[in-house]
Design an enzyme around this catalytic site. Structure first.
Site, PDB file in Angstrom:
ATOM      1  N   GLY A   1       0.817  -1.206   0.000  1.00  0.00           N
ATOM      2  CA  GLY A   1       0.000   0.000   0.000  1.00  0.00           C
ATOM      3  C   GLY A   1       0.847   1.251   0.000  1.00  0.00           C
ATOM      4  O   GLY A   1       2.012   1.256   0.398  1.00  0.00           O
TER       5      GLY A   1
ATOM      6  N   GLY B   1       0.267   5.551   0.918  1.00  0.00           N
ATOM      7  CA  GLY B   1      -0.651   6.573   1.419  1.00  0.00           C
ATOM      8  C   GLY B   1       0.071   7.868   1.710  1.00  0.00           C
ATOM      9  O   GLY B   1       1.253   8.032   1.387  1.00  0.00           O
ATOM     10  N   GLY B   2      -0.658   8.810   2.318  1.00  0.00           N
ATOM     11  CA  GLY B   2      -0.074  10.099   2.630  1.00  0.00           C
ATOM     12  C   GLY B   2       1.085   9.993   3.598  1.00  0.00           C
ATOM     13  O   GLY B   2       1.990  10.818   3.611  1.00  0.00           O
ATOM     14  N   PHE B   3       1.095   8.941   4.429  1.00  0.00           N
ATOM     15  CA  PHE B   3       2.161   8.730   5.406  1.00  0.00           C
ATOM     16  C   PHE B   3       3.436   8.238   4.721  1.00  0.00           C
ATOM     17  O   PHE B   3       4.538   8.614   5.074  1.00  0.00           O
ATOM     18  CB  PHE B   3       1.677   7.688   6.428  1.00  0.00           C
ATOM     19  CG  PHE B   3       2.674   7.375   7.514  1.00  0.00           C
ATOM     20  CD1 PHE B   3       3.702   6.484   7.308  1.00  0.00           C
ATOM     21  CD2 PHE B   3       2.557   7.969   8.753  1.00  0.00           C
ATOM     22  CE1 PHE B   3       4.613   6.176   8.312  1.00  0.00           C
ATOM     23  CE2 PHE B   3       3.449   7.675   9.767  1.00  0.00           C
ATOM     24  CZ  PHE B   3       4.481   6.776   9.542  1.00  0.00           C
ATOM     25  N   GLY B   4       3.269   7.382   3.747  1.00  0.00           N
ATOM     26  CA  GLY B   4       4.407   6.754   3.074  1.00  0.00           C
ATOM     27  C   GLY B   4       3.982   5.412   2.519  1.00  0.00           C
ATOM     28  O   GLY B   4       2.842   5.229   2.096  1.00  0.00           O
TER      29      GLY B   4
ATOM     30  N   VAL C   1       3.566   1.095   2.777  1.00  0.00           N
ATOM     31  CA  VAL C   1       3.252   0.026   3.715  1.00  0.00           C
ATOM     32  C   VAL C   1       3.737  -1.290   3.110  1.00  0.00           C
ATOM     33  O   VAL C   1       3.485  -1.586   1.930  1.00  0.00           O
ATOM     34  CB  VAL C   1       1.736  -0.046   4.007  1.00  0.00           C
ATOM     35  CG1 VAL C   1       1.456  -1.124   5.055  1.00  0.00           C
ATOM     36  CG2 VAL C   1       1.214   1.301   4.475  1.00  0.00           C
TER      37      VAL C   1
ATOM     38  N   LYS D   1       4.712   0.195   8.365  1.00  0.00           N
ATOM     39  CA  LYS D   1       4.358   1.511   7.842  1.00  0.00           C
ATOM     40  C   LYS D   1       5.603   2.394   7.943  1.00  0.00           C
ATOM     41  O   LYS D   1       6.090   2.681   9.045  1.00  0.00           O
ATOM     42  CB  LYS D   1       3.221   2.066   8.698  1.00  0.00           C
ATOM     43  CG  LYS D   1       2.391   3.161   8.096  1.00  0.00           C
ATOM     44  CD  LYS D   1       1.219   3.427   9.048  1.00  0.00           C
ATOM     45  CE  LYS D   1       0.384   4.578   8.585  1.00  0.00           C
ATOM     46  NZ  LYS D   1      -0.678   4.870   9.556  1.00  0.00           N
TER      47      LYS D   1
ATOM     48  N   ASP E   1     -10.478  10.718  11.331  1.00  0.00           N
ATOM     49  CA  ASP E   1     -10.261  10.280   9.950  1.00  0.00           C
ATOM     50  C   ASP E   1     -10.860   8.901   9.719  1.00  0.00           C
ATOM     51  O   ASP E   1     -10.250   8.041   9.072  1.00  0.00           O
ATOM     52  CB  ASP E   1      -8.761  10.272   9.632  1.00  0.00           C
ATOM     53  CG  ASP E   1      -8.496  10.274   8.121  1.00  0.00           C
ATOM     54  OD1 ASP E   1      -9.382  10.705   7.361  1.00  0.00           O
ATOM     55  OD2 ASP E   1      -7.409   9.831   7.712  1.00  0.00           O
TER      56      ASP E   1
END
Length: 812
Positions: A500, A502-505, A507, A521, A618
């Site tokens: 995956g 996402g905005g975090f980075g 996965v 993550k 969220d």
């Protein structure tokens, strides 16, 4: 204002023929141009027009300075200049202002008096009394209803037991006495404070009560203002300036929000400003942002606390300090932290705190060190030897350097031991022990100092060996996993292991040496979120345990790497199923209902049952993960916020979330609460049932979003048409209808209309129970033939001067 007011009164006196009385009897009326005057000619009451306004109000003013109005009766109900107002005592002894046959204003008396009279006293108090009784008090008095001015003998009150609250409210403008933007009141939140509010926003505060005075406003001996403070079980119940007939003094809440105290000269014809608050720009609430101190005597008044640096350096360079400061190095609770004394300061605001009024300062330090969320501690009282413990959690807001060099108000700020030196540590120990004189205790101080030196040296060696870990690890009962183990588990973060983005980075799936599967993550260096969200997620989720919350197994922090290690959930996220044409068929209605119930129970735990009260902020289908048995688990706590038990609302200028799931009050005004999570849950429910996304949903004949479409179908008794067609063979009609109704109740436009989680669960489980009828949802868009029109109605821009950041994190 003074001249126009005086001319208005003079004109009325000449043309109508003013009758100035001391008392108004039941068979009399006070009309325009007539006044009541107190016995010693101090105060006068009657109808007036403020400033340039032609509207009329019943007010009280000083006879010698008629431009100084101290009280207004009908401030919410002005009388037009075309009408003739009348003041009288009604048959049931109420005080009434009428115009023609209309009642403009009514003051209900507390009892029926046999012979009521209205009288203006030399204190400025307009009172309704029983002339036949000498023992009973006032049936009604204006002092019980302050406006913008406090007079001696008038009380500011905050009494929970009696349900009484009295406070000041500013005028809208010098020409308009209607309630303005500012309120000045007692606030009892841990330690008593006096605050000025502009709407719901805190503008100024005097600072916590320290046993002698308010911590941000050192009270000097004053022969004129001698307020009396009344406490009940450490709660400030009332403040009053005792009445002295030889002095004319008043305190006024200006239309700007400033508090001004005035005294009258000996000739009784001029007012002098004695004191005012705020005194300087440092009294403006949180003017330097979090984790900073405001020093009014310096050219650049805002400074970061030691161990902190500007969060937004460019803004800071341009003297925009609102973003405040953030730690340069993270805390390490394994003996790697100490405290820096901040001397002679106004205590930070008590937003998240713990208070014990009997604990010693030394014990307070020990308890603070035990709790990794504790960021500072102090002695809340400077009287009686200074017993007590006040601890702060989270960011430190609204700290100000006081002018008194000998102030006893010291706050001890938690920092990594690298920020300390020997002298600082010794000072702190001596501060705690200074009242103890015995030789044995002096020896103990020396021993403690020696231990501190050893700890400092040992800590330095440890930092050299494991610098990254000691700089960044916050002791949150969470295992720290070595980066070498994580690299090995993910095959060096290979593309084959990535599951995956996402905005975090990114996965990654990983396999631990024990054989356990994990989800890793990894914070991207170019991530738009970053360290703050990483720390927040660790702090929040590490303390939570529930079968419907994803488990955080550990973290990895070395050099610039920020890693979170979760349990691996084989079935990815909910949106992976419900928005896919083939996989959605695997989620039959019984499975979807179980997912609805599991998600709701997880949110109930966050709001009500966990040891922390968590607002997720969220919640969406991509943040609901599914295990092998399709059991839902709420994930991604990077935006979550911890609330105090008695806290019901939070506010931010940095609105972060996902369009389509954010509640209107959060998206528009930055207000978040349990009810904003409830809104998100309602959207998720409707998506689960319909198999359609809330954002971008637009049937060709409606051009509506999902909420609007569901609402219109509900009103037309066609709500079952919303259900995903692949459920036709498995659905239970009463359950689907009930879940749809609960979903619509959760997405109602106004937060106060939405249910709380402890009500949502019974609603979902009830069978045959009548549920409330939903009202219009948030972001409702009427049918329109124009897609462009739909866009205008669906998305609303943030208010001026507020920043909104929208993140759309993909499935894990």
């Amino acid at each position: 204002m003074a001249q126009s007011f005086f001319l208005t009164i003079a004109f009325l006196t000449l043309t109508v023929g003013a009758a100035k009385h001391h008392i108004l009897f039941p068979n009399q009326e006070l009309i325009l141009g007539q006044t009541l005057v107190s016995q010693n000619q101090v105060f006068e009451t009657g109808f007036f027009s403020p400033g340039k306004s032609l509207k009329r109000f019943l007010g009280i003013w000083y006879k010698s300075t008629p431009d100084v109005v101290v009280w207004v009766a009908n401030r919410n109900h002005p009388i037009p200049p075309s009408e003739a107002p009348v003041l009288m005592i009604s048959r049931n002894t109420n005080l009434v202002i009428s115009s023609g046959k209309s009642i403009i204003w009514l003051a209900n008396s507390s009892r029926v008096a046999s012979n009521p009279i209205l009288q203006i006293l030399d204190t400025g108090n307009l009172v309704l009394i029983d002339n036949m009784s000498t023992t009973q008090g006032y049936a009604w008095q204006s002092f019980d209803y302050p406006t913008d001015t406090m007079l001696p003998g008038m009380m500011m009150v905050d009494d929970n037991d009696s349900g009484v609250e009295k406070y000041m409210t500013s005028w809208t403008s010098p020409d308009d006495p209607s309630p303005g933007d500012f309120v000045y009141k007692i606030q009892n939140q841990g330690l008593a404070d006096i605050v000025a509010l502009e709407g719901a926003r805190k503008r100024y505060r005097l600072g916590q009560w320290n046993g002698m005075h308010f911590s941000g406003h050192q009270r000097l001996p004053n022969p004129i203002f001698k307020p009396v403070f009344v406490f009940k079980q450490e709660r400030l119940i009332s403040i009053v300036d005792p009445y002295d007939s030889s002095l004319f003094v008043r305190t006024t809440l200006h239309t700007s929000g400033s508090i001004m105290r005035y005294t009258m000269n000996l000739r009784k014809d001029k007012w002098n400003l004695a004191t005012m608050f705020p005194l300087d720009t440092c009294d403006e609430y949180a003017s330097c942002g979090p984790n900073s101190i405001c020093r009014p005597d310096r050219p650049i008044r805002c400074e970061c606390l030691r161990g902190f640096a500007p969060k937004f350096q460019t803004d800071w360079d341009f003297q925009d300090w609102s973003g405040g400061c953030t730690r340069t190095r993270l805390l390490n609770c394994h003996g790697g932290d100490g405290f820096l004394p901040l001397r002679g300061v106004k205590y930070p605001d008590m937003l998240r705190f713990w208070l014990n009024t009997t604990m010693s300062l030394g014990k307070c330090k020990v308890e603070c060190l035990k709790n990794c969320s504790c960021t500072a501690y102090a002695n809340p009282s400077i009287t009686n030897g200074g017993t007590g413990c006040l601890m702060w959690f989270g960011e430190l807001i609204d700290t100000k350097q006081l002018s008194g060099a000998d102030s006893k108000q010291n706050v001890y700020i938690r920092v990594p031991v690298s920020e300390l030196d020997f002298n600082t540590g010794l000072e702190e120990e001596n501060e705690m022990e200074k009242e103890k004189k015995s030789p044995i205790k002096i020896i103990l101080i020396s021993i403690a100092s020696g231990v501190l030196i050893s700890a400092f040296i040992s800590g330095g060696v440890a930092r050299l060996k494991k610098r990254a870990m000691t700089e960044n690890n916050e002791d949150l009962e969470l295992p720290v996993i070595k980066m070498t183990t994580i690299v090995q588990a993910t095959n060096n973060f290979s593309m084959e292991n990535m599951i995956g983005v996402g905005g975090f980075g990114h996965v990654y799936k990983g396999n631990m040496p024990s054989g356990e599967e994990i989800a890793v993550k990894r914070l991207s260096r170019s991530s738009g979120q970053g360290l703050e969200e990483f720390r927040n997620e660790v702090m929040v989720i590490a303390k939570l345990q529930h079968r419907n919350l994803v488990r955080l197994l550990g973290c990895g922090i070395e050099k610039e790497e920020r890693i979170l290690v979760y349990e691996y959930l084989q079935n990815k996220s909910l949106d992976y199923f419900i928005f896919d044409n083939s996989r959605r068929e695997l989620l039959t209605w019984p499975k979807r209902f179980d997912i609805i119930m599991g998600t709701s129970r997880g949110l109930l735990y966050l709001h009500h049952d966990s040891r922390l009260k968590i607002i997720h902020r969220d919640l969406k289908t991509s943040n609901i993960l599914l295990d092998t048995n399709l059991t839902p688990k709420i994930s991604d706590f990077g935006l979550a916020r911890i609330f105090q038990e008695d806290q019901s609302l939070g506010r931010t200028k940095r609105v972060v979330g996902t369009y389509g799931y954010m509640a209107p009050e959060y998206l528009m005004d930055g207000k978040y609460s349990e009810k904003s999570d409830i809104f998100s849950l309602g959207v998720v429910l409707l998506e689960i049932i319909s198999g359609k996304k809330s954002r971008g949903y637009g049937p060709s004949d409606h051009y509506l979003n999902l909420l609007s479409h569901a609402w219109l179908l509900w009103k037309e008794n066609r709500i079952l048409e919303l259900m995903d067609e692949c459920l036709d063979d498995t659905f239970v009609e009463c359950e689907v209808m009930r879940c749809m109704q609960v979903g619509l109740l959760c997405v109602q436009k106004f937060a106060h209309d939405r249910p709380i989680m402890s009500s949502v669960i019974p609603m979902l489980e009830s069978d045959g129970t009548n549920l409330p009828q939903p009202k219009e949802p948030g972001f409702f868009v009427e049918r329109n033939s124009s897609p462009a029109a739909m866009e205008v109605g669906t998305i609303t821009s943030p208010s001026e001067n507020e920043t909104i950041t929208i993140t759309d994190l993909e499935a894990r």
